[in-house]
Write a protein that holds these residues in place. Structure first.
Motif, mmCIF file in Angstrom:
data_model
loop_
_atom_site.group_PDB
_atom_site.id
_atom_site.type_symbol
_atom_site.label_atom_id
_atom_site.label_comp_id
_atom_site.label_asym_id
_atom_site.label_seq_id
_atom_site.Cartn_x
_atom_site.Cartn_y
_atom_site.Cartn_z
ATOM 1 N N GLU A 3 -6.363 7.588 -0.995
ATOM 2 C CA GLU A 3 -5.762 6.574 -1.857
ATOM 3 C C GLU A 3 -5.380 7.175 -3.219
ATOM 4 O O GLU A 3 -4.277 6.950 -3.728
ATOM 5 C CB GLU A 3 -6.778 5.451 -2.043
ATOM 6 N N GLN A 4 -6.288 7.946 -3.798
ATOM 7 C CA GLN A 4 -6.006 8.564 -5.097
ATOM 8 C C GLN A 4 -4.907 9.620 -4.977
ATOM 9 O O GLN A 4 -4.052 9.757 -5.847
ATOM 10 C CB GLN A 4 -7.275 9.207 -5.678
ATOM 11 N N MET A 5 -4.961 10.368 -3.890
ATOM 12 C CA MET A 5 -3.963 11.414 -3.644
ATOM 13 C C MET A 5 -2.565 10.793 -3.609
ATOM 14 O O MET A 5 -1.623 11.288 -4.222
ATOM 15 C CB MET A 5 -4.287 12.056 -2.297
ATOM 16 N N ARG A 6 -2.467 9.678 -2.898
ATOM 17 C CA ARG A 6 -1.181 8.986 -2.776
ATOM 18 C C ARG A 6 -0.703 8.500 -4.147
ATOM 19 O O ARG A 6 0.448 8.683 -4.521
ATOM 20 C CB ARG A 6 -1.342 7.804 -1.817
ATOM 21 N N ARG A 7 -1.629 7.918 -4.906
ATOM 22 C CA ARG A 7 -1.276 7.385 -6.216
ATOM 23 C C ARG A 7 -0.773 8.513 -7.130
ATOM 24 O O ARG A 7 0.254 8.392 -7.796
ATOM 25 C CB ARG A 7 -2.522 6.724 -6.836
ATOM 26 N N LEU A 8 -1.477 9.636 -7.122
ATOM 27 C CA LEU A 8 -1.084 10.745 -7.998
ATOM 28 C C LEU A 8 0.226 11.381 -7.536
ATOM 29 O O LEU A 8 0.994 11.901 -8.334
ATOM 30 C CB LEU A 8 -2.198 11.796 -8.055
ATOM 31 N N ARG A 9 0.468 11.339 -6.236
ATOM 32 C CA ARG A 9 1.721 11.872 -5.710
ATOM 33 C C ARG A 9 2.884 10.961 -6.113
ATOM 34 O O ARG A 9 3.932 11.426 -6.553
ATOM 35 C CB ARG A 9 1.607 11.970 -4.184
ATOM 36 N N LEU B 33 -13.436 9.836 2.321
ATOM 37 C CA LEU B 33 -12.066 10.286 2.584
ATOM 38 C C LEU B 33 -10.993 9.224 2.309
ATOM 39 O O LEU B 33 -9.978 9.521 1.678
ATOM 40 C CB LEU B 33 -11.962 10.820 4.022
ATOM 41 N N PRO B 34 -11.199 7.966 2.753
ATOM 42 C CA PRO B 34 -10.164 6.961 2.459
ATOM 43 C C PRO B 34 -9.878 6.831 0.965
ATOM 44 O O PRO B 34 -8.721 6.699 0.561
ATOM 45 C CB PRO B 34 -10.759 5.666 3.030
ATOM 46 N N ARG B 35 -10.924 6.901 0.143
ATOM 47 C CA ARG B 35 -10.698 6.786 -1.307
ATOM 48 C C ARG B 35 -9.978 8.013 -1.846
ATOM 49 O O ARG B 35 -9.162 7.916 -2.768
ATOM 50 C CB ARG B 35 -12.034 6.567 -2.032
ATOM 51 N N GLU C 282 0.827 -1.202 0.000
ATOM 52 C CA GLU C 282 0.000 0.000 0.000
ATOM 53 C C GLU C 282 0.870 1.265 0.000
ATOM 54 O O GLU C 282 0.640 2.191 -0.775
ATOM 55 C CB GLU C 282 -0.908 -0.012 1.234
ATOM 56 N N LEU C 283 1.855 1.284 0.877
ATOM 57 C CA LEU C 283 2.665 2.497 1.009
ATOM 58 C C LEU C 283 4.002 2.387 0.277
ATOM 59 O O LEU C 283 4.825 3.293 0.353
ATOM 60 C CB LEU C 283 2.874 2.831 2.490
ATOM 61 N N ALA C 284 4.211 1.269 -0.420
ATOM 62 C CA ALA C 284 5.338 1.141 -1.346
ATOM 63 C C ALA C 284 6.713 1.207 -0.691
ATOM 64 O O ALA C 284 7.514 2.087 -0.987
ATOM 65 C CB ALA C 284 5.230 2.191 -2.465
ATOM 66 N N LYS D 168 -8.536 14.744 -12.734
ATOM 67 C CA LYS D 168 -10.002 14.850 -12.849
ATOM 68 C C LYS D 168 -10.641 13.467 -12.812
ATOM 69 O O LYS D 168 -11.623 13.231 -12.114
ATOM 70 C CB LYS D 168 -10.374 15.525 -14.174
ATOM 71 N N LYS D 169 -10.048 12.559 -13.584
ATOM 72 C CA LYS D 169 -10.592 11.212 -13.683
ATOM 73 C C LYS D 169 -10.473 10.484 -12.334
ATOM 74 O O LYS D 169 -11.396 9.794 -11.902
ATOM 75 C CB LYS D 169 -9.815 10.458 -14.772
ATOM 76 N N ALA D 170 -9.333 10.675 -11.673
ATOM 77 C CA ALA D 170 -9.072 9.949 -10.423
ATOM 78 C C ALA D 170 -10.076 10.309 -9.335
ATOM 79 O O ALA D 170 -10.433 9.470 -8.513
ATOM 80 C CB ALA D 170 -7.645 10.241 -9.945
ATOM 81 N N PHE D 171 -10.536 11.567 -9.326
ATOM 82 C CA PHE D 171 -11.407 12.010 -8.232
ATOM 83 C C PHE D 171 -12.873 12.095 -8.641
ATOM 84 O O PHE D 171 -13.684 12.647 -7.905
ATOM 85 C CB PHE D 171 -10.918 13.356 -7.696
ATOM 86 N N ARG D 172 -13.188 11.551 -9.816
ATOM 87 C CA ARG D 172 -14.574 11.577 -10.274
ATOM 88 C C ARG D 172 -15.485 10.914 -9.230
ATOM 89 O O ARG D 172 -15.202 9.828 -8.749
ATOM 90 C CB ARG D 172 -14.682 10.842 -11.615
ATOM 91 N N GLY D 173 -16.537 11.604 -8.856
ATOM 92 C CA GLY D 173 -17.495 11.040 -7.912
ATOM 93 C C GLY D 173 -17.096 11.172 -6.453
ATOM 94 O O GLY D 173 -17.802 10.705 -5.565
#
Lengths: 382, 382
Positions: B261-267, B256-258, A120-122, B340-345
């Protein structure tokens, strides 16, 4: 606390009696196999590629932190200098032999457990003996969603050893001195210490964040021998959607300043988000082929003429730039276009996509002739 | 060397006679204006927002490194604890008052020269008193091709103070503890020391590269008082071709957890290449408006109902994500699409481009009502 640096810096090595007494105690207090007095092993561990062999009284091979603690406590008691190595195979980063004669080598290669992989945190928590190949294979076994930042030091090189030697790789995590956290260290007197957030009991945060309250001491361990690192959380790169290797062969040396200028610009702006590598012809030849012993004198190196001849081989140029572009597909496409434009007219561009990388022929075509010949020889001989 | 930490940690503060003798020597050896015994200044420098005021015997205000050296040599001689501050205005990073009574405050705010701006390699060499506003104005005067990584601590905050306090900003250079090099430090005994490559005489390399041979000691100065930093090469961000502020208002807490998760991925993948900031409603309200003294009790904070009411104001949500996307135009476009796509919804997305930022109305529309009201009041009153 007494510190290893001071002990090592002593003008006079410890008296033989001190070493003998220490060896006796190590033999008494450690399991069989931990204290190696074998002449071959000692000779091998003291060998360097250039200087006279260093005489080593013993090679200590602990399998766990508690043994490292015991070793250090006894070494401190008897004033014996200790020289820790992880695997001793970070080729290109200097010799693994002690810098002072009569140092005992602390060989951490048997401490080679991968303690934890955090998908998860790589990151991966590893011991100093873990090699590049070992971590790679473990990550592949788990599905290959995480990449280690590999260095050119070879598959058998210790990762902790490389990170502590200010090593570098190719992905966005290439600056190794800043790409780890969560270290456990053994001080010269045998005490252990956790740094940063882990010292406050927040181990998982400590694994992913440098710092924590107060002064940062982790960087003291980089090329520093104030303590022995027995645990490290190495940060990993989540497999990107896409990646491209961008190579540029610069045939006109006078264009080099402009190449460097563009390289810097693209690095500043995360177009090259991996660490760009700029190599001259010697470097490229050194990677891809052996020295031509049959036609050149190894004590003198290549002549100007021979060097110019080799520069004409396909795949060799006076200067070669290699940089990685990693990320989501759309980002990589945009960045590749930007890079292509930036280096227009400065050399021959080679764009290697993952797909192309999978076709061996293409890779082979990038290699300089001498190695291709060797490969062909091997192929026809088998 | 004696060290400030130890001196500060002494259980017993220095005897008054020691302090008096030290003050006399400082007055003798330093120019007028360097030793301030003014009661108002001493009272102001000892004030905190929460704890009892600290009694300060003197405020020392050097204008150059040589004076800092003299101050420290005398302080060491008389065993007087010294508490260095740069400007004392890094709001949100703790108080500028000494942690021990009877400490002398070393106020470095008059050492405020910008010693060098390197347009090519993107850094500025500054003294500790240089403020965010001062560096910004200097860079604007030079054409604005370089950006400082600003923090929310305010325009009058010292940059060196912020970097040494593990501050953070918004651009790709946001992790301040790792975004400087080339420090000069004054040790507790008054000696100066250069670290890394500068210690070897390679000053310009030392300004742009952490490390150098051997152990890295720069991080010891982060939230550490082993020495006083009198010079720092702060790395700057070359103005990108494009930048976008991406905001997301998360109205459903369970999402918030989702979001994280997206924030981490984009970072991880340099889509958000600035440091993403995630703030709850309190944080956003604290930035944009004053506490509603007229309707709420400041000793108790907002009631649940009042908080829910304020969350309904435009511009306020239980959680707000703010992240910067910087780079060449094509890269920023690709990354904005990915975000934009990552945070849709997951919430209401607000994309602020540089062009939009220049229209004040748009910014105003982002602010919560209370502040807009205040602004309107101010506007109609003027």
């Amino acid at each position: 606390m007494p510190d290893i640096a001071k002990v090592n810096a002593q003008k006079k090595p410890a008296e033989p009696s001190g070493i003998d007494a220490a060896i006796l105690r190590w033999q008494q207090e450690l399991p069989a196999g931990c204290v190696c007095l074998d002449a071959d092993v000692r000779e091998q561990r003291g060998r360097t590629t250039f200087a006279p062999t260093v005489k080593i009284p013993a090679v200590l091979r602990p399998v766990e932190t508690a043994q490292v603690q015991k070793i250090m406590a006894i070494a401190s008691e008897f004033g014996v200098p200790v020289y820790p190595i992880s695997q001793g195979r970070n080729w290109g980063y200097g010799s693994a032999a002690p810098i002072h004669a009569e140092s005992v080598v602390l060989d951490l290669s048997r401490m080679n457990r991968i303690l934890h992989v955090d998908e998860e945190l790589a990151y991966a928590v590893i011991e100093p003996g873990v090699t590049q190949l070992q971590l790679y294979e473990e990550l592949q076994k788990r599905g290959g969603n995480l990449w280690p930042d590999a260095t050119g030091a070879g598959p058998d090189a210790s990762i902790v050893g490389n990170y502590l030697d200010r090593g570098f790789g190719h992905t966005p995590l290439s600056d190794h001195q800043n790409q780890f956290a969560g270290i456990e260290i053994v001080l010269a007197d045998g005490e252990t210490l956790r740094t940063g957030y882990a010292a406050l009991g927040a181990e998982r945060i400590g694994d992913i964040a440098r710092g924590g309250p107060g002064a940062g001491i982790d960087n003291l361990l980089i090329q520093g021998n104030f303590a022995i690192v027995t645990r490290m959380a190495v940060w990993l790169y989540p497999r990107p959607e896409s990646c491209v290797a961008f190579a540029l062969r610069v045939h006109e040396e006078k264009l080099l300043p402009r190449v460097i200028e563009q390289m810097r610009r693209l690095r500043f702006h995360n177009v090259f988000n991996g660490s760009p590598h700029l190599a001259n012809d010697y470097r490229v030849l050194g990677i891809n082929a052996r020295f031509p012993y049959e036609s050149a004198d190894p004590t003198k190196g290549l002549t100007k003429l021979q060097r110019e001849e080799l520069q004409k081989e396909p795949g060799v140029a006076p200067w070669t730039l290699l940089a990685g572009i990693y990320g989501p597909a759309a980002q990589v496409r945009a960045n590749t276009r930007t890079a292509k434009k930036a280096f227009r007219g400065l050399g021959k561009q080679i764009i290697v996509t993952e797909k192309l990388l999978r076709t061996g022929d293409f890779v082979l075509s990038l290699l300089p002739l001498p190695l291709r010949r060797t490969r062909n020889d091997l192929a026809s001989a088998s």
